[in-house]
Design a protein around this motif. Structure first.
Motif, short mmCIF file in Angstrom:
data_model
loop_
_atom_site.label_atom_id
_atom_site.label_comp_id
_atom_site.label_asym_id
_atom_site.label_seq_id
_atom_site.Cartn_x
_atom_site.Cartn_y
_atom_site.Cartn_z
N VAL A 18 1.04 -1.25 0.00
CA VAL A 18 0.00 0.05 0.13
C VAL A 18 0.91 1.11 -0.08
O VAL A 18 2.06 1.18 0.03
N ALA A 19 0.10 2.20 0.16
CA ALA A 19 1.10 3.71 0.19
C ALA A 19 2.04 3.58 1.19
O ALA A 19 1.52 3.27 2.41
N PHE A 26 -1.40 -1.67 7.42
CA PHE A 26 -1.45 -2.71 6.48
C PHE A 26 -0.73 -4.01 7.19
O PHE A 26 -1.58 -5.18 7.19
N ALA A 179 -2.68 -6.47 -2.92
CA ALA A 179 -2.95 -5.27 -2.43
C ALA A 179 -2.41 -4.02 -3.20
O ALA A 179 -2.85 -3.01 -3.54
N ARG A 180 -1.10 -4.25 -3.47
CA ARG A 180 -0.49 -3.25 -4.45
C ARG A 180 -1.01 -3.28 -5.46
O ARG A 180 -1.40 -1.79 -5.95
N GLY A 183 -4.24 -1.27 -5.34
CA GLY A 183 -3.93 0.18 -5.23
C GLY A 183 -3.51 1.01 -6.37
O GLY A 183 -3.82 2.06 -6.72
N SER A 184 -2.73 0.06 -7.15
CA SER A 184 -2.12 0.94 -8.46
C SER A 184 -3.47 1.17 -9.50
O SER A 184 -3.17 2.15 -10.02
N GLY A 186 -6.53 1.50 -8.50
CA GLY A 186 -7.19 2.55 -7.94
C GLY A 186 -6.58 4.11 -8.10
O GLY A 186 -7.12 5.07 -8.46
N ARG A 187 -5.15 4.00 -8.08
CA ARG A 187 -4.42 5.13 -8.24
C ARG A 187 -4.54 5.49 -9.87
O ARG A 187 -4.57 6.82 -10.12
#
Length: 192
Positions: A18-19, A26, A179-180, A183-184, A186-187
């Motif tokens: 995650v960020a 996390f 998760a990464r 997340g990417s 979503g970004r």
């Protein structure tokens, strides 16, 4: 738990699920939930070496030690609260030894990840697991003259638990990668 950015030279051996501002939380959530699952499924064979590698690969050493401590505390709460471990001196002492061994494993994994910064991540994580598992088992074995339990250190048992740790590490890394990727994605949508 104060968050700090990881040094850039270690960037390629770290997990980035995650960020950066959310990685400690996390990791804590992932390992605590995993520990709960492992505690109920495996009781005394919780894969702390795998947890140590994931924490060391995702966090600074200080943060990793804190997260592994919290994970161990969850394991002990489940053991004594839900699984009804006996409240005697021997069981409590073994619980403390397991906690210390988990921290030794975390330090070993963190050290190995720092030493092997030039290797690719999967190989680095595998070597870190070997170091963490060896440190964990040696720390546990060191307590057997005082607490007993030498019979739990047969080649078959140690190998089986080592394989269990390897499987858990692969699963935890897969969760981090999913998760990464999520997340990417979503970004990517946010910038489109």
């Amino acid at each position: 738990m104060a968050l700090t950015n990881l040094p850039p030279h270690s960037d390629h051996v770290r997990l980035h699920p995650v960020a950066p501002h959310g990685v400690a939380l996390f990791c804590l959530a992932l390992l605590t939930v995993s520990c709960a699952l492992a505690s109920f499924a495996l009781a005394c064979a919780t894969p702390f070496a795998a947890f140590a590698v994931v924490a060391a690969a995702a966090l600074s050493q200080r943060q990793a030690l804190l997260v592994v401590t919290a994970t161990w505390l969850a394991n002990q709460c489940i053991g004594f609260g839900a699984l009804h471990y006996p409240l005697d001196a021997g069981t409590i002492a073994w619980g403390l030894v397991i906690g210390a061994a988990a921290l030794v494993a975390t330090a070993a994994a963190s050290t190995m990840l720092r030493i092997l910064t030039q290797l690719r991540t999967p190989l680095t994580l595998a070597i870190a697991l070997v170091a963490a598992y060896a440190a964990y088992e040696l720390a546990l074995f060191a307590a057997t003259p005082f607490l007993g339990g030498q019979g739990a250190f047969t080649a078959a048992i140690v190998s089986r638990i080592g394989l269990t740790c390897a499987i858990w590490l692969a699963g935890l890394v897969a969760v981090c990668e999913v998760a990464r990727l999520i997340g990417s994605l979503g970004r990517g949508r946010a910038t489109a």
